[in-house]
Write a protein that holds these residues in place. Structure first.
Motif, short mmCIF file in Angstrom:
data_model
loop_
_atom_site.label_atom_id
_atom_site.label_comp_id
_atom_site.label_asym_id
_atom_site.label_seq_id
_atom_site.Cartn_x
_atom_site.Cartn_y
_atom_site.Cartn_z
N SER A 25 0.83 -1.21 0.00
CA SER A 25 0.00 0.00 0.00
C SER A 25 0.86 1.25 0.00
O SER A 25 1.96 1.25 0.54
CB SER A 25 -0.91 0.02 1.23
N ASN A 67 -14.32 3.25 7.46
CA ASN A 67 -15.00 2.55 6.37
C ASN A 67 -16.02 3.46 5.69
O ASN A 67 -16.13 3.49 4.47
CB ASN A 67 -15.66 1.27 6.89
N SER A 70 -14.20 6.09 3.55
CA SER A 70 -13.27 5.60 2.54
C SER A 70 -13.82 5.77 1.14
O SER A 70 -15.00 5.58 0.90
CB SER A 70 -12.96 4.12 2.77
N LEU A 72 -13.91 4.07 -2.21
CA LEU A 72 -13.69 2.71 -2.71
C LEU A 72 -12.73 2.65 -3.89
O LEU A 72 -12.04 1.66 -4.10
CB LEU A 72 -15.01 2.06 -3.08
N ALA A 75 -9.30 2.59 -2.27
CA ALA A 75 -9.11 1.63 -1.19
C ALA A 75 -7.90 0.74 -1.40
O ALA A 75 -7.28 0.29 -0.44
CB ALA A 75 -10.37 0.78 -1.02
N ASP A 76 -7.54 0.49 -2.62
CA ASP A 76 -6.39 -0.36 -2.91
C ASP A 76 -5.07 0.29 -2.54
O ASP A 76 -4.07 -0.39 -2.36
CB ASP A 76 -6.39 -0.72 -4.39
N ARG A 78 -4.59 2.15 0.23
CA ARG A 78 -4.44 2.37 1.67
C ARG A 78 -4.68 1.07 2.43
O ARG A 78 -5.44 0.22 2.02
CB ARG A 78 -5.45 3.40 2.14
N TYR A 116 -15.03 -4.24 6.63
CA TYR A 116 -14.19 -3.18 6.08
C TYR A 116 -13.95 -3.43 4.59
O TYR A 116 -13.60 -4.53 4.19
CB TYR A 116 -12.86 -3.08 6.83
N GLN A 117 -14.14 -2.41 3.78
CA GLN A 117 -14.01 -2.55 2.33
C GLN A 117 -12.68 -1.99 1.86
O GLN A 117 -12.61 -0.96 1.22
CB GLN A 117 -15.17 -1.85 1.64
N GLY A 118 -11.65 -2.66 2.16
CA GLY A 118 -10.31 -2.25 1.77
C GLY A 118 -9.32 -3.22 2.39
O GLY A 118 -9.69 -4.31 2.86
N LYS A 119 -8.07 -2.83 2.42
CA LYS A 119 -7.03 -3.68 3.01
C LYS A 119 -6.98 -3.40 4.51
O LYS A 119 -6.89 -2.25 4.93
CB LYS A 119 -5.68 -3.37 2.40
#
Length: 177
Positions: A25, A67, A70, A72, A75-76, A78, A116-119
């Motif tokens: 990230s 979340n 964020s 979307l 999101a990749d 972070r 959570y919709q991310g890393k």
């Protein structure tokens, strides 16, 4: 994407987690539960911010807030790092004797992390048995082990650290720094 980093006390979990997070990230949010040493770890870049999430319900709300806010599409880029789930659970056990309330709060936190919709990278301790544990220690170790199993079941990657060496358990490979 959920990543779990586990191991014993002093095994190098935080150092590994920050190094790995920097590889996957461009920026990150480090959530400190505040129940361990107040030393802020050295971050790999200036694109990390620290949030003292404390313990209790506050950590769950912080994750939900991140979340909600964020983007979307970004999101990749972070990663959110929770350091550590074990410290959060220890603080909950010390603050509240009601095992049912503790279970509910732990499930709320797990739900927040899993939604959570991310890393997200969660640092937790591996539970080891004591020779003569008290009833409270036995309950805590069983509960922590159960939470670790739930995290592992939903994680795409699981790393265990032993003496600074990270082993990727789901891929059955060893990672050297």
């Amino acid at each position: 994407m959920l990543i779990t980093v586990t191991g014993g006390i002093g095994s190098g979990k935080t150092k590994f987690a920050l190094s790995y997070a920097a590889e996957i990230s461009r920026e990150g949010i480090y959530l400190s539960t505040g129940d361990h040493e107040a030393i802020i770890p050295e971050f790999p870049s200036a694109h990390y911010r620290v949030i003292e999430a404390g313990n209790g319900q506050h950590l769950t709300e912080v994750i939900h807030q991140i979340n909600r806010e964020s983007n979307l599409f970004l999101a990749d880029r972070r990663i959110v790092i929770v350091d550590s789930l074990t410290s959060w659970m220890v603080a909950g056990f010390r603050a509240n004797d009601d095992l049912d309330e503790q279970r509910v709060e732990t499930q709320r936190l797990l739900d927040a992390m899993l939604s959570y919709q991310g890393k997200m990278l969660v640092i937790t301790n591996e539970m080891h048995g004591l020779l003569n544990p008290t009833e409270e220690e036995r309950i805590f170790a069983a509960r922590m082990a159960s939470v670790n199993r739930a995290l592992q079941a939903h994680s795409e990657q699981v790393y265990m650290l032993v003496s600074g060496l990270a082993m990727e358990l789901k891929a059955r490979s060893v990672r050297y720094e």
